[in-house]
Design a protein around this motif. Structure first.
Motif, mmCIF file in Angstrom:
data_model
loop_
_atom_site.group_PDB
_atom_site.id
_atom_site.type_symbol
_atom_site.label_atom_id
_atom_site.label_comp_id
_atom_site.label_asym_id
_atom_site.label_seq_id
_atom_site.Cartn_x
_atom_site.Cartn_y
_atom_site.Cartn_z
ATOM 1 N N HIS A 162 -17.975 -50.302 -13.271
ATOM 2 C CA HIS A 162 -18.868 -50.511 -14.423
ATOM 3 C C HIS A 162 -19.796 -51.692 -14.186
ATOM 4 O O HIS A 162 -19.604 -52.479 -13.258
ATOM 5 C CB HIS A 162 -18.034 -50.789 -15.689
ATOM 6 N N ASP A 164 -21.246 -54.690 -16.960
ATOM 7 C CA ASP A 164 -20.945 -55.103 -18.336
ATOM 8 C C ASP A 164 -22.106 -54.929 -19.304
ATOM 9 O O ASP A 164 -21.891 -54.726 -20.496
ATOM 10 C CB ASP A 164 -20.573 -56.586 -18.388
ATOM 11 N N ASN A 194 -21.673 -63.228 -15.033
ATOM 12 C CA ASN A 194 -20.256 -63.543 -15.245
ATOM 13 C C ASN A 194 -19.781 -64.443 -14.112
ATOM 14 O O ASN A 194 -20.130 -64.201 -12.956
ATOM 15 C CB ASN A 194 -19.396 -62.277 -15.204
ATOM 16 N N HIS A 281 -18.816 -53.238 -10.459
ATOM 17 C CA HIS A 281 -17.568 -53.856 -10.036
ATOM 18 C C HIS A 281 -16.381 -53.204 -10.708
ATOM 19 O O HIS A 281 -16.523 -52.541 -11.730
ATOM 20 C CB HIS A 281 -17.595 -55.372 -10.298
HETATM 21 FE FE FE Z 1 -17.070 -56.358 -15.805
#
Ligand code: FE
Ligand code: OGA
Length: 308
Positions: A162, A164, A194, A281
């Motif tokens: 996916h 995010d 992230n 990821h």
């Molecule tokens: Fe993620």
């Protein structure tokens, strides 16, 4: 292999005879501290579009009727390369992931209390971003997720390929968190990144896999409505394409950080040097990981990053 988890069994089933023997050897004969390293073949779980052609969605909260999402998934065996020792070959602008290492111990020791994490760990992440993300001059951290592998943990590793956020949800985040300045900020470069780290490294079980942004085509990104009780965000599923190049960082340590970029406004500009700015990821089960390995614990902090 009779007691192996289904993922292991599937993975081993499709490996060559010698690779299978090796995998079984690792499971049985290695001490439980064994950390798998080097290039290998793993099973990753990909998005499968809804059969009826409708727009994909999923509910964040557990639904009483058990209907959690309208799309499916499928497992596929893929080569994955260990970037250990050549971390510097990868950058946010080219791959949408990047590694930092040699970080001092955090002032946050326990990572159990959200207020304490915000007070002690967030400022360290903010500095790390400003020091490592080229051009960044402002950071707004909006949340974090702690993952633990035990069955009662609220959040576990995610074994689903996916991304995010999408352009839509990253832009909505800027409006949501910085309403007064959003209009101005959105005229400049904005990124959503992230910052991931293990809490009980070196990582033995459930490491993270990431595919270089440069190997992902825009047409293989599928927006998914991410339905919270009070609002709807958007994530992306990935259509499988054999050009996608997967990597991991073996035995990732507590002094290491992985930047996972979800969106970069610069990537959409004509003539840009930014190759997509979004990294697919997922966690994965490495068939070489010993059965009695330590379960991974990690934290990812999500930040809006502004700068020229
Ligand atoms: Fe993620
Ligand atoms: C992330 C993420 C999954 C995991 O950091 O965005 O999807 O298993 N993590 O840690």
């Amino acid at each position: 292999m009779t007691t192996a988890a289904p993922q292991y069994a599937t993975a081993a089933h499709n490996l060559s005879q010698s690779a299978r023997a090796e995998a079984e050897y690792a499971n049985v004969a290695q001490p439980s501290t064994f950390i798998p390293r080097g290039d290998t073949i793993v099973t990753l779980n990909y998005f499968r579009p809804p059969e009826d052609g409708s727009a994909p969605y999923n509910y964040v909260e557990k639904q009483a009727d058990g209907h959690q999402r309208n799309f499916g998934d499928f497992d596929i065996q893929l080569p994955i390369r260990d970037i250990r020792g050549r971390e510097n070959e990868f950058s946010l602008d080219k791959d949408a992931f990047q590694v930092a290492s040699g970080l001092p111990e955090s002032a946050e020791k326990d990572f159990v209390d959200d207020a304490s994490i915000k007070e002690k760990y967030y400022p360290e992440v903010e500095k790390l971003i400003l020091d490592n993300v080229e051009g960044s001059n402002r950071v707004f951290i909006f949340d974090h997720t702690i993952r633990r592998s035990n069955p009662n943990a609220p959040r576990a590793p995610v074994t689903r390929v996916h991304i995010d956020q999408t352009k839509k949800s990253a832009t909505a985040r800027v409006h949501h968190h910085l309403p007064d300045e959003a209009e101005k900020l959105l005229q400049g470069r904005y990124r959503l990144i992230n910052v991931w780290r293990p809490l009980n490294g070196p990582v033995q079980g459930s490491p993270l896999a990431f595919a270089s942004s440069s190997s992902l085509k825009d047409e293989d990104l599928i927006p998914i409505e991410h339905r919270y009780p009070d609002r709807t965000g958007e994530t992306a599923g990935i259509r499988y394409n054999e050009g996608q190049k997967w990597h991991y960082l073996s035995g990732m340590r507590n002094d290491e950080r992985l930047f996972l970029e979800c969106f970069d406004s610069e990537a959409t500009k004509p003539g840009t040097k930014v190759l997509g700015g979004r990294v697919p990821h997922t966690a994965f089960q490495d068939p070489r990981t010993p059965k009695n390995a330590v379960g991974r614990e990690s934290i990812e902090v999500r930040a809006l990053v502004f700068g020229p």
